[in-house]
Design an enzyme around this catalytic site. Structure first.
Site, PDB file in Angstrom:
ATOM      1  CD  GLU A 137       3.573  -2.061   1.619  1.00  0.00           C
ATOM      2  OE1 GLU A 137       4.049  -1.145   0.914  1.00  0.00           O
ATOM      3  OE2 GLU A 137       4.158  -2.519   2.615  1.00  0.00           O
TER       4      GLU A 137
ATOM      5  CD  GLU B 298       6.514  -4.888   7.460  1.00  0.00           C
ATOM      6  OE1 GLU B 298       5.396  -4.367   7.621  1.00  0.00           O
ATOM      7  OE2 GLU B 298       7.404  -4.387   6.768  1.00  0.00           O
TER       8      GLU B 298
END
Ligand SMILES: *[C@@H]1O[C@H](CO)[C@@H](O)[C@H](O)[C@H]1NC(C)=O
Ligand SMILES: *[C@@H]1O[C@H](CO)[C@@H](O)[C@H](O)[C@H]1NC(C)=O
Length: 389
Positions: free
Chosen positions: A131, A136
């Protein structure tokens, strides 16, 4: 007027890294942006207080919109949320990638207490295919956090070429001495890399270069978007004996906005946010989420190689393997071009300039599609354009 842009190959003389020139492989933008994505409607794997809606609900409730070519993804900011959570959107690209230069051009990102927006890529069978979290953060976080999450056996060297600040260096989700699923994170030091500061700067471009050397991430605010990418990245995750490149396979692009949950909820009290319960705040204050939206100009994915549309024949003779493949695609795709991992994402028209039909190479199989009403398909390099005849 170009009404239905599926993907466009362009000459990108200016866009180059130190190693290679890149050619546009996929463009997600405008009225066709959402065609390339699947809406996730399951329960949030990160346990957020969120109700992910499907494509038709999102569209009918105005959570997804395209205005003047700009893509908007909102959260519900008008109703008290049900116990299912606040309505929001999580989309995954149909197409998957094993490398490339990814340019995410955003005008606005979701921000505020209780929010947890992310722009990331992920492979199947998590965490075995890895990932990559490009953008974020949670609540009123100051700057972007860029993180890899992997299976056991991927760590980052203490010294690497990046401007960001290393938070943790073991990418394994169960690394000892790190929080569960913390991964190897790097904090961006640029104030405009997140939240209100990003939005007030008019957004910019998140660039991610993923190749055999590793993964690098840059943030360029709108006033400082360069014509080529040469400066030191904000985050650098080198591959090698420290971290095999094989840990990152078949990544799809994900855009989402969840609320509270494993991260935003667990650290809610550490931010100067109202009340003591993240969920309570998110449930009962719809208007607090008017700033919790994405505004996206485009996502573009490039692969190494010069475009086949170049007018220089000498260039064509010295092209890379990728270019050779795309040249084949242009001349007679049906008879010679095999759909495999190397040309995943290539498009070609069934009858360029005549019919609406096209095919895209998707995980080893040609999948057919059709251009929008009134348009026909035109082959352009290893890509296509749907345009009026
Ligand atoms: C993407 O996937 C969704 C659902 O799997 C599908 O409805 C949609 O047609 C796909 N888009 C394209 C361009 O193939
Ligand atoms: C919801 O958010 C949008 C976009 O920020 C805004 O235009 C609208 O006024 C908001 N609605 C409410 C009821 O707050």
């Amino acid at each position: 007027m170009r009404a239905f842009v599926i993907a466009v190959a362009v000459l990108l003389g200016a866009l180059a890294t130190a190693e290679a020139q890149y050619t546009l492989q996929t463009e997600y933008s405008g009225n066709t942006f959402f065609n390339g994505f699947t809406f996730f409607t399951g329960s949030d794997p990160t346990h957020g207080f969120v109700d992910y809606v499907d494509a038709s609900t999102a569209s009918s409730q105005g959570l997804t919109q395209v205005r003047n070519g700009v893509v908007y993804i909102f959260a519900d900011n008008t109703t008290v949320a049900s116990s299912a959570g606040r309505r929001s959107v999580r989309i995954t690209s149909n197409q998957s990638y094993n490398s490339g230069l990814f340019l995410f051009d955003v005008n606005h990102v979701p921000f505020g207490c209780g929010t947890w927006p992310a722009l990331w890529t992920v492979g199947p069978n998590w965490p075995n295919s890895g990932e990559i979290d490009i953008f974020e953060g949670v609540n009123t976080q100051a700057t972007d956090l860029m993180t890899l999450h992997t299976q056991q056996g991927c760590t980052m060297p203490a010294s690497r070429s990046q401007t960001g600040t290393t938070v943790t260096s073991n990418c394994w989700i169960n690394a000892p001495g790190q929080s569960s699923n913390q991964g190897c994170g790097v904090t961006n030091t640029q104030p405009t890399s997140y939240g209100d500061n990003l939005n007030n700067a008019g957004g910019g471009v998140y660039a991610t270069l993923w190749n055999s050397n590793g993964i690098s991430i840059w943030w360029f605010q709108r006033s400082a978007i360069p014509s080529d990418i040469r400066r030191t990245p904000d985050a650098n995750f080198p591959f090698g004996s420290n971290c095999p490149s094989s840990f990152f396979v078949n990544h799809q692009i994900v855009v989402d906005l969840t609320f509270c949950g494993d991260w935003a909820g667990n650290v809610y009290s550490q931010f100067n946010c109202p009340g003591s319960s993240c969920q309570n705040y998110v449930q009962y204050n719809p208007s607090a989420f008017s700033d919790a939206y994405w505004s996206i100009n485009s996502f573009k994915v490039y692969q190494p190689g010069t475009p086949t549309t170049t007018t220089s024949t000498s260039k064509t003779t010295t092209t890379t393997k990728a270019t050779t493949t795309s040249t084949t695609a242009t001349s007679s795709p049906t008879s010679t071009l095999v759909c495999n991992a190397a040309n995943n994402g290539y498009y070609y028209c069934m009858n360029s300039g005549v019919s609406q039909a096209y095919e895209i190479c998707n995980n080893g199989a040609w999948v057919s599609g059709a251009c929008g009403p009134g348009t026909v398909c035109w082959t352009s390099g290893n890509s296509i354009v749907c345009n009026y005849p």
